[in-house]
Design an enzyme around this catalytic site. Sequence first.
Site, PDB file in Angstrom:
ATOM      1  N   PRO A   1       7.230  -5.297  -7.406  1.00  0.00           N
ATOM      2  CA  PRO A   1       5.788  -5.722  -7.304  1.00  0.00           C
ATOM      3  C   PRO A   1       5.026  -5.210  -6.286  1.00  0.00           C
ATOM      4  CG  PRO A   1       6.965  -7.639  -7.167  1.00  0.00           C
ATOM      5  CD  PRO A   1       7.717  -6.736  -7.301  1.00  0.00           C
ATOM      6  N   CYS A   2       5.047  -3.980  -5.810  1.00  0.00           N
ATOM      7  CA  CYS A   2       4.446  -3.651  -4.372  1.00  0.00           C
ATOM      8  C   CYS A   2       2.684  -3.964  -4.514  1.00  0.00           C
ATOM      9  CB  CYS A   2       4.723  -2.393  -3.940  1.00  0.00           C
ATOM     10  SG  CYS A   2       4.224  -0.780  -5.211  1.00  0.00           S
TER      11      CYS A   2
END
Length: 266
Positions: A231-232
């Site tokens: 989950p950048c």
Amino acid sequence: MHAAGGPLPLRELADVTDCSSRQLQRDFDDVLGVSPREYGASVRAMNARHTLRSADSITDAIYSAGYGSVRAFYEKASRRLGMTPSDFAAGAPQHLQIRSSTESAVCHLTCVAGPRGICLLLHSNADQSTPEGDELRIREEFPHAIIERDDRAMRDVMRALCLIAEGKLAPELPVDVTGTAFQTRVWAALREIPFGETRTYADIAEEIGEPAAIRAVGSACGANRVPLTIPCHRVIRSDGTLGGFAWGLEVKEDLLAAESSPLRRQ
DNA sequence: ACTGTCTGTGCTT
DNA sequence: AAGCACAGACAGT
């Protein structure tokens, strides 16, 4: 080092760049997040990928890539290949990957997965062309693999990806990505960010024990081939602005808004 | 704040 | 055993 195909003595690098060796060490750490030596080791490992393809034997390839011994290669570089050197040399023909595409509420998603997990996730919406571009990107990433479409096998995965794309809580998905040692550390730290929360690039740098490597963390986020699952989008700048996102800042904003809204949690 | 020197430590060969 | 890279401490600009 790219021209030389491997690490260069620090003195030599310092002379070429006309700065002190100490300064060079610091700059490498700040910008790249790794030491000059470590960077050179990565270059050599990448080099080995090419020599493996062209050399007559694995042993030849290892030596012409600059390794001092076969043992050194297996210790340092073979892990980066993601398969045995002989498989890699053969172009990994037997490596089978499956792909699937689906429409989420937000965008079109294409996912490629290997036996160990998701290795590529692509997104497109109405503005952008879909099939040809995706095909190109996939070929670029996995030039030798056999890739078959299998929507049924991927059904649960795609369903979970849709949930995440809509900002809803979803089961964790296995990922199978390879990167530099530094990227791997960053990506692992990203997966630790709980749903609904955010961290700053500086937080992540701190967490992996490289507090100075803030920009390097940003690059590693940008190099993430599996957004959503790694989950950048939950990493933002210290001043509260969003920073960057491969799928566009609007998408990032929407995701964060949806994730932090308690009403939409499941 | 940024830079170079010096230095102890640990890894590689 | 020798050489080298690394990174902390420190001082000069």
